[in-house]
Motif scaffolding. Structure first.
Motif, PDB file in Angstrom:
ATOM      1  N   TYR A   1       0.898  -1.178   0.000  1.00 10.45           N
ATOM      2  CA  TYR A   1       0.000   0.000   0.000  1.00 10.45           C
ATOM      3  C   TYR A   1       0.919   1.206   0.000  1.00 10.45           C
ATOM      4  O   TYR A   1       2.127   1.076   0.275  1.00 10.45           O
ATOM      5  CB  TYR A   1      -0.931  -0.004   1.227  1.00 10.45           C
ATOM      6  CG  TYR A   1      -0.173  -0.205   2.527  1.00 10.45           C
ATOM      7  CD1 TYR A   1       0.325   0.873   3.244  1.00 10.45           C
ATOM      8  CD2 TYR A   1       0.094  -1.482   3.008  1.00 10.45           C
ATOM      9  CE1 TYR A   1       1.060   0.692   4.419  1.00 10.45           C
ATOM     10  CE2 TYR A   1       0.826  -1.688   4.163  1.00 10.45           C
ATOM     11  CZ  TYR A   1       1.296  -0.590   4.863  1.00 10.45           C
ATOM     12  OH  TYR A   1       2.027  -0.770   6.006  1.00 10.45           O
TER      13      TYR A   1
ATOM     14  N   ASP B   1       4.604   3.529   8.390  1.00  7.18           N
ATOM     15  CA  ASP B   1       3.583   2.504   8.178  1.00  7.18           C
ATOM     16  C   ASP B   1       3.840   1.959   6.781  1.00  7.18           C
ATOM     17  O   ASP B   1       3.425   2.548   5.783  1.00  7.18           O
ATOM     18  CB  ASP B   1       2.194   3.128   8.310  1.00  7.18           C
ATOM     19  CG  ASP B   1       1.082   2.093   8.244  1.00  7.18           C
ATOM     20  OD1 ASP B   1       1.328   0.975   7.750  1.00  7.18           O
ATOM     21  OD2 ASP B   1      -0.040   2.411   8.679  1.00  7.18           O
TER      22      ASP B   1
ATOM     23  N   ASP C   1       1.732  -5.596   6.700  1.00  9.10           N
ATOM     24  CA  ASP C   1       1.308  -4.251   7.124  1.00  9.10           C
ATOM     25  C   ASP C   1       1.953  -3.962   8.472  1.00  9.10           C
ATOM     26  O   ASP C   1       1.510  -4.475   9.500  1.00  9.10           O
ATOM     27  CB  ASP C   1      -0.226  -4.245   7.202  1.00  9.10           C
ATOM     28  CG  ASP C   1      -0.794  -2.866   7.498  1.00  9.10           C
ATOM     29  OD1 ASP C   1      -0.005  -1.898   7.599  1.00  9.10           O
ATOM     30  OD2 ASP C   1      -2.028  -2.756   7.636  1.00  9.10           O
TER      31      ASP C   1
ATOM     32  N   HIS D   1      -7.576  -5.050  11.559  1.00  7.62           N
ATOM     33  CA  HIS D   1      -8.313  -5.408  10.345  1.00  7.62           C
ATOM     34  C   HIS D   1      -7.720  -6.705   9.802  1.00  7.62           C
ATOM     35  O   HIS D   1      -6.572  -7.050  10.098  1.00  7.62           O
ATOM     36  CB  HIS D   1      -8.263  -4.287   9.294  1.00  7.62           C
ATOM     37  CG  HIS D   1      -6.869  -3.877   8.882  1.00  7.62           C
ATOM     38  ND1 HIS D   1      -6.127  -4.563   7.955  1.00  7.62           N
ATOM     39  CD2 HIS D   1      -6.083  -2.836   9.289  1.00  7.62           C
ATOM     40  CE1 HIS D   1      -4.949  -3.958   7.796  1.00  7.62           C
ATOM     41  NE2 HIS D   1      -4.881  -2.922   8.611  1.00  7.62           N
TER      42      HIS D   1
ATOM     43  N   HIS E   1      -6.429  -4.387   3.508  1.00  7.48           N
ATOM     44  CA  HIS E   1      -7.651  -4.441   4.325  1.00  7.48           C
ATOM     45  C   HIS E   1      -8.466  -5.582   3.733  1.00  7.48           C
ATOM     46  O   HIS E   1      -9.297  -5.387   2.852  1.00  7.48           O
ATOM     47  CB  HIS E   1      -8.423  -3.123   4.267  1.00  7.48           C
ATOM     48  CG  HIS E   1      -7.673  -1.996   4.921  1.00  7.48           C
ATOM     49  ND1 HIS E   1      -7.952  -0.677   4.718  1.00  7.48           N
ATOM     50  CD2 HIS E   1      -6.636  -2.003   5.795  1.00  7.48           C
ATOM     51  CE1 HIS E   1      -7.126   0.086   5.425  1.00  7.48           C
ATOM     52  NE2 HIS E   1      -6.320  -0.702   6.087  1.00  7.48           N
TER      53      HIS E   1
ATOM     54  N   GLU F   1      -2.911  -2.516  15.783  1.00  7.26           N
ATOM     55  CA  GLU F   1      -2.233  -1.253  15.503  1.00  7.26           C
ATOM     56  C   GLU F   1      -2.760  -0.054  16.281  1.00  7.26           C
ATOM     57  O   GLU F   1      -3.282   0.899  15.705  1.00  7.26           O
ATOM     58  CB  GLU F   1      -2.309  -0.950  14.004  1.00  7.26           C
ATOM     59  CG  GLU F   1      -3.696  -1.091  13.380  1.00  7.26           C
ATOM     60  CD  GLU F   1      -3.671  -0.831  11.872  1.00  7.26           C
ATOM     61  OE1 GLU F   1      -3.176   0.241  11.483  1.00  7.26           O
ATOM     62  OE2 GLU F   1      -4.132  -1.687  11.115  1.00  7.26           O
TER      63      GLU F   1
ATOM     64  N   GLU G   1       2.377  -1.378  14.862  1.00  5.59           N
ATOM     65  CA  GLU G   1       1.474  -2.312  14.175  1.00  5.59           C
ATOM     66  C   GLU G   1       2.188  -3.621  13.843  1.00  5.59           C
ATOM     67  O   GLU G   1       3.235  -3.625  13.199  1.00  5.59           O
ATOM     68  CB  GLU G   1       0.969  -1.673  12.872  1.00  5.59           C
ATOM     69  CG  GLU G   1       0.108  -2.592  12.026  1.00  5.59           C
ATOM     70  CD  GLU G   1      -0.503  -1.892  10.811  1.00  5.59           C
ATOM     71  OE1 GLU G   1       0.048  -0.871  10.365  1.00  5.59           O
ATOM     72  OE2 GLU G   1      -1.535  -2.393  10.319  1.00  5.59           O
TER      73      GLU G   1
HETATM   74  N1  GLY Z   1      -1.391   0.703   6.344  1.00  2.00           N
HETATM   75  C1  GLY Z   1      -2.776   0.730   6.402  1.00  2.00           C
HETATM   76  C2  GLY Z   1      -3.260   0.288   7.693  1.00  2.00           C
HETATM   77  O1  GLY Z   1      -2.502   0.162   8.624  1.00  2.00           O
HETATM   78  O2  GLY Z   1      -4.402  -0.036   7.861  1.00  2.00           O
END
Ligand code: GLY
Ligand code: MN
Ligand code: MN
Length: 431
Positions: free
Chosen positions: A232, A263, A274, A359, A366, A384, A399
């Motif tokens: 992402y 992030d 992530d 998530h 996601h 996170e 996270e």
């Molecule tokens: N990097 C997107 C999230 O942490 O949801």
């Protein structure tokens, strides 16, 4: 191939699981994504639609998958259509999949060229009572373009107005939220690359570096390790930018005394990781930064322990909110009386922690998952929490990605990525 593909057995298993949840006499269709135009003759890089990938392992544009368990001819129960390849295409664009290669990747025996699709679909439609269409029903989805899938659905509805339709998405949400061991290994591959990137930047970060230079270090490490690239758009946020939850400009110079929130996650074979880590630009937290960091870390560790089968994400978020509230009171950011009188629909902690804690993660960052169903084992989720304090010029988020177990707390797939503040300071000062 840049990445090590998962076995064709997994894709056969995924298709069988899908078919098992279909009603008899349905014909399901899955399309690839378009290659999106920029202007003139330039395009964005191709990114495969995750559903057709999940069901076939085919990572090529202009592919279509048909699943038709009640087809009269057994060879029509699973059909893959791929873009025709020839010598000219091979010269200009490189080799596209041959039918044999497509079978080896997907386990699908019947593979046709795409130009045979319409005729065969029209024949099969006469055998089917209804179509399963694959509309995007992710609860966060906001799609303004007409996708290849949309165009197909429009065409099929006009051609066969009397066929009724069913939704594939409901089935896929259910299946994709539970990960196979092979998928977990692929997510772990993505995480391992992310870890390499993080360790690389720890010794690179110093007062005076620019956020985009850190982004470039991650990109270098990711690509060198066979990653698809960023899962992402990366957030490399120093100083007050840490308080912009979706900051992606990454264009500020890092100053001594600032924190930098990163992030960032690598993708590997279309699976995402992530991660967020927040570190001091100078290599040393101030005592206030350290106190807030410790608070976020405590919340994160407790939150991880709460992700056990049976819990509802909604209840979990409430519980994490309470733990966060206690930490914010201790930090002097919330007042006990104000908390007592808070509106439960709008709890006070949201002023400093305004996003969700977890998530699903997988082929999408996601990922699919039924948010109103209790957690089950083998779900991969992020954890996170964050505390964002614009008035103090910094924000902190940590996270990790975890996988739920049959019994007890989940396994932290990011266990080896440093997050203890002493270790971070030590590693940064070494560089
Ligand atoms: N990097 C997107 C999230 O942490 O949801
Ligand atoms: Mn993230
Ligand atoms: Mn996340």
């Amino acid at each position: 191939m840049r990445y090590q593909p998962l076995s064709s057995n997994l894709y056969s298993k995924n298709r069988n699981n899908f078919v098992r949840l279909m009603k008899p006499s349905g014909l399901a269709v899955f399309n690839s994504n378009d290659i999106y135009p920029i202007s003139a003759d330039s395009t964005l890089p191709f990114a495969q639609h995750r559903d057709i990938f999940y069901l076939s392992g085919i990572n090529q544009e202009e592919s279509i998958l048909l699943l038709f368990p009640n087809a009269l001819k057994p060879e029509h129960r699973e059909i893959l259509f791929i873009k025709k390849t020839n010598e000219l295409i091979a010269v200009w664009e490189g080799q596209k999949l041959t039918q044999k290669q497509a079978t080896a990747l997907s386990g699908i025996k019947t593979v046709f060229w795409l130009d045979e699709f319409e005729e065969l679909f029209e024949t099969l439609a006469l055998e089917a009572d209804f179509f399963y269409f694959n509309t995007n029903e992710h609860f966060r989805a906001k799609v303004e373009t007409q996708t290849r899938e949309d165009r197909f659905i429009k065409w099929a509805k006009a051609k066969f107005p009397n066929h009724s339709t069913e939704k594939s998405n409901f089935i896929l949400q259910k299946l994709r939220s539970i990960k196979d061991a092979e998928e977990i290994r692929q997510i772990k591959n993505a995480i391992n690359v992310t870890e390499k990137g993080f360790r690389r930047v720890l010794s690179f970060i110093n007062p005076g570096v620019w956020e985009f230079e850190i982004e470039a270090e991650f990109a270098h490490e990711f690509l060198k390790n066979r990653s698809d690239g960023f899962a992402y758009t990366p957030i490399i946020a120093s100083g007050k930018n840490c308080n912009v939850i979706h900051y992606i400009d990454n264009n500020k110079q890092c100053q001594s005394g600032d924190l930098i929130l990163m992030d960032v996650g690598a993708a590997y074979g279309n699976y995402a990781s992530d991660m967020t880590r927040t570190v001091p630009v100078s290599g040393k937290f101030t005592s206030r930064q350290r106190a807030v960091y410790d608070a976020v870390l405590r919340v994160e560790k407790i939150a991880i322990q709460l992700l056990v089968p049976g819990i509802l994400i909604k209840e979990y978020h409430k519980e994490v909110g309470q733990i966060m509230t206690d930490e914010l009171i201790r930090l002097g950011l919330l007042d006990q009386t104000a908390v007592k009188n808070q509106n439960p629909e709008k709890p006070a902690y949201k002023k400093y922690f305004m996003h969700g804690t977890s998530h699903h993660l997988g082929l999408d960052t996601h990922d699919y998952g039924m948010v109103d169903q209790p957690l089950q084992s083998n779900m991969v989720l992020t954890v996170e929490p964050g505390i964002y304090i614009p008035e103090e010029g910094f924000g902190i988020r940590i996270e990790d990605d975890v996988v739920t177990q049959e019994k007890g707390p989940p396994i932290n797939l990011m266990k080896s990525i440093p997050k203890e503040p002493d270790e971070i300071e030590h590693l940064m000062q070494q560089g």
